[in-house]
Motif scaffolding. Structure first.
Motif, PDB file in Angstrom:
ATOM      1  N   SER A  49    -102.867 -19.006  58.276  1.00 21.96           N
ATOM      2  CA  SER A  49    -102.621 -17.997  59.262  1.00 21.96           C
ATOM      3  C   SER A  49    -103.255 -18.009  60.793  1.00 21.96           C
ATOM      4  O   SER A  49    -103.296 -17.991  61.554  1.00 21.96           O
ATOM      5  CB  SER A  49    -102.105 -16.969  59.114  1.00 21.96           C
ATOM      6  N   ASN A  50    -104.595 -17.955  60.466  1.00 21.42           N
ATOM      7  CA  ASN A  50    -105.496 -17.668  61.579  1.00 21.42           C
ATOM      8  C   ASN A  50    -105.896 -18.917  61.767  1.00 21.42           C
ATOM      9  O   ASN A  50    -106.338 -19.612  63.082  1.00 21.42           O
ATOM     10  CB  ASN A  50    -106.854 -16.994  60.860  1.00 21.42           C
ATOM     11  N   MET A  53    -102.845 -19.271  65.053  1.00 27.62           N
ATOM     12  CA  MET A  53    -103.101 -18.760  65.691  1.00 27.62           C
ATOM     13  C   MET A  53    -104.637 -19.237  67.172  1.00 27.62           C
ATOM     14  O   MET A  53    -104.289 -19.246  67.953  1.00 27.62           O
ATOM     15  CB  MET A  53    -103.647 -17.178  65.688  1.00 27.62           C
ATOM     16  N   GLN A 168    -102.375  -9.179  67.242  1.00 29.59           N
ATOM     17  CA  GLN A 168    -101.018  -8.501  66.480  1.00 29.59           C
ATOM     18  C   GLN A 168     -99.853  -8.479  66.003  1.00 29.59           C
ATOM     19  O   GLN A 168     -99.064  -8.092  65.077  1.00 29.59           O
ATOM     20  CB  GLN A 168    -101.140  -6.795  67.352  1.00 29.59           C
ATOM     21  N   PHE A 170     -96.395 -11.060  65.223  1.00 28.84           N
ATOM     22  CA  PHE A 170     -96.114 -11.681  64.030  1.00 28.84           C
ATOM     23  C   PHE A 170     -94.542 -11.369  63.560  1.00 28.84           C
ATOM     24  O   PHE A 170     -94.041 -10.170  63.909  1.00 28.84           O
ATOM     25  CB  PHE A 170     -96.766 -11.918  62.366  1.00 28.84           C
ATOM     26  N   SER A 176     -89.270 -15.311  60.257  1.00 29.75           N
ATOM     27  CA  SER A 176     -89.562 -16.574  60.606  1.00 29.75           C
ATOM     28  C   SER A 176     -88.348 -17.429  59.766  1.00 29.75           C
ATOM     29  O   SER A 176     -88.481 -18.832  60.435  1.00 29.75           O
ATOM     30  CB  SER A 176     -91.027 -16.838  59.837  1.00 29.75           C
ATOM     31  N   LEU A 229     -97.038 -18.885  54.925  1.00 33.98           N
ATOM     32  CA  LEU A 229     -97.439 -17.756  55.837  1.00 33.98           C
ATOM     33  C   LEU A 229     -97.176 -16.334  55.824  1.00 33.98           C
ATOM     34  O   LEU A 229     -97.934 -15.596  55.788  1.00 33.98           O
ATOM     35  CB  LEU A 229     -97.499 -18.266  57.157  1.00 33.98           C
ATOM     36  N   ASN A 230     -96.213 -15.610  55.000  1.00 37.87           N
ATOM     37  CA  ASN A 230     -95.965 -14.608  54.848  1.00 37.87           C
ATOM     38  C   ASN A 230     -96.517 -13.662  53.975  1.00 37.87           C
ATOM     39  O   ASN A 230     -96.248 -12.400  53.992  1.00 37.87           O
ATOM     40  CB  ASN A 230     -94.014 -15.011  55.100  1.00 37.87           C
ATOM     41  N   ARG A 233     -99.347 -12.473  57.040  1.00 41.39           N
ATOM     42  CA  ARG A 233     -99.575 -12.149  58.506  1.00 41.39           C
ATOM     43  C   ARG A 233     -97.861 -12.456  58.569  1.00 41.39           C
ATOM     44  O   ARG A 233     -97.589 -11.727  59.285  1.00 41.39           O
ATOM     45  CB  ARG A 233    -100.132 -11.779  58.604  1.00 41.39           C
ATOM     46  N   GLY A 234     -97.568 -13.611  58.578  1.00 44.02           N
ATOM     47  CA  GLY A 234     -96.796 -14.423  58.670  1.00 44.02           C
ATOM     48  C   GLY A 234     -97.061 -15.287  59.701  1.00 44.02           C
ATOM     49  O   GLY A 234     -98.067 -15.426  60.141  1.00 44.02           O
ATOM     50  N   VAL A 235     -96.064 -15.946  61.076  1.00 43.13           N
ATOM     51  CA  VAL A 235     -96.300 -16.505  61.777  1.00 43.13           C
ATOM     52  C   VAL A 235     -96.390 -15.923  63.055  1.00 43.13           C
ATOM     53  O   VAL A 235     -95.618 -15.291  63.448  1.00 43.13           O
ATOM     54  CB  VAL A 235     -94.707 -17.762  62.004  1.00 43.13           C
ATOM     55  N   GLY A 236     -97.713 -16.484  63.799  1.00 44.85           N
ATOM     56  CA  GLY A 236     -97.968 -15.628  65.241  1.00 44.85           C
ATOM     57  C   GLY A 236     -96.658 -15.828  65.921  1.00 44.85           C
ATOM     58  O   GLY A 236     -96.132 -16.878  66.102  1.00 44.85           O
TER      59      GLY A 236
END
Length: 394
Positions: A49-50, A53, A168, A170, A176, A229-230, A233-236
């Motif tokens: 996830s990071n 981003m 922040q 997402f 998603s 990804l969820n 935090r999920g999809v940015g």
């Protein structure tokens, strides 16, 4: 076309040197496998996830570089232009108290004007793009420092919308999945429409079965990726914006007259001119789009960092953006590549960076590894170009 005929056609393209994205996809698999074996946290949902981003800002800049490389030219100043856009955004929004939307538009307009200047100098005086953009790298870096002033750093408030957007925001899990379904529906509709047009013109087209299989595979991949990804935090939303830009540029390159003209000019300027293409306009538009996308990338980077500083757009930003375009499969010789080259290339570079960070290795190792990958990508491009020339496919 039957499955056996499609396989034969695919193998023929491989033998002819048309490798497409195969080398870089294999490279991603190897890189991810090695880093996962060395550190099990690499393929965790949190790290991936990071990683997504981190891809957005430089990936957007690389998208503009792809366009210039398709013409067989180069832009060495995308890092400086991105830093200048970040400085303009910070000064207009924080010091001049402009509305955020107006400040963003002003930063993007600066990028567009820079590209138009490059295009004018290139088409009017015949200056090499290498020289023009090298001068721009130095000049616009100086302008960035002047815009920022004596403080050299301007921070955004944490509750500013643009900072929230980059750090922040997402998608909810359900959104998603909906986005994945809609994306595949658009993809399938595009393939069906193209197949019908080709069939109406008595040309070889994809069968409904093949379209269905490709769409189903893509849907499964996107749903699994969204689900994984969820778990964190999920999809940015910022990464989703980058993907939308990639799709939009890909559509422009493959489905519009302008896009066909870009490939034609990159393949042969003289042949394109004799075909009635306004070559100068193509150069102007591409340089303008490249610098505008560099400005957008600079805005995203500043929002991600939460400030604009003297180091914005400097360091490895410029080199990583250009390297991502080349590693992703865009030819340095012009006329070959796609918008997805930026996406694939930046995933490779950020994967290397993320993996080495998890292993607590020095940044010097990252530069050396990225350099080796870049050289390998250029070697593959050169070999495939020679193979196509030898088989009459150049």
């Amino acid at each position: 076309m039957s499955a056996s005929e499609q396989l034969a056609s695919f193998l023929a393209r491989i033998r002819g040197g048309d490798l497409g994205a195969i080398p870089v996809v294999v490279g991603i698999v190897v890189i991810w496998t090695v880093f996962q074996l060395l550190n099990p946290l690499f393929l965790s949902s949190e790290n991936l996830s990071n990683l997504t981003m981190q891809c957005a800002a430089i990936g957007t800049i690389a998208l503009g570089v792809v366009l210039v490389l398709l013409l067989g030219e180069i832009d060495l100043s995308v890092g400086s232009v991105s830093g200048l856009a970040a400085a303009v955004l910070a000064v207009s929004f924080m010091q001049l108290q402009w509305p955020l939307v107006l400040a963003i538009l002003a930063a993007m307009a600066i990028g567009c004007l820079v590209g138009l200047l490059y295009g004018y100098l290139f088409t009017r005086f015949g200056l090499p793009s290498f020289v023009i953009t090298l001068a721009g790298l130095l000049g616009f870096l100086g302008l960035q420092l002047w815009v920022l002033g004596e403080t050299g750093s301007i921070a955004f408030p944490f509750d500013a919308w643009i900072v929230q957007f980059a750090q922040q925001m997402f998608l909810p899990a359900w959104a998603s999945y909906v986005a994945a379904v809609l994306a595949v529906a658009a993809f399938a509709f595009s393939l069906l429409r193209r197949a019908r047009r080709r069939a109406a013109a008595n040309l070889v087209s994809q069968g409904y079965l093949e379209i269905g299989v490709r769409s189903a595979v893509l849907l499964a991949f996107l749903l699994v990726a969204a689900w994984y990804l969820n778990l964190y935090r999920g999809v940015g939303v910022m990464f989703l914006l980058f993907l939308a830009l990639v799709v939009a540029i890909n559509f422009a390159l493959t489905r519009t007259r302008w896009g066909r003209a870009v490939y034609a000019v990159g393949g042969s300027v003289e042949a394109a001119r004799r075909a009635g293409i306004r070559v100068d306009r193509i150069y102007l538009s591409v340089f303008a789009m490249c610098s505008t996308l560099a400005a957008v990338g600079g805005i995203l980077a500043a929002a991600r960092l939460g400030s604009a500083t003297q180091s914005s757009g400097t360091g490895d930003v410029n080199l990583n953006a250009i390297a991502a375009a080349v590693i992703g499969g865009t030819s340095l010789f012009g006329g070959r590549g796609s918008a997805f080259s930026a996406l694939i290339g930046i995933v490779v570079i950020q994967s290397i960076s993320s993996g080495l960070t998890l292993l607590n290795l020095d940044s010097s190792v990252q530069f050396m590894v990225t350099g080796v990958v870049l050289v390998l990508a250029v070697i593959v491009d050169s070999i495939s170009r020679r193979t196509r020339a030898a088989t009459g496919r150049a």
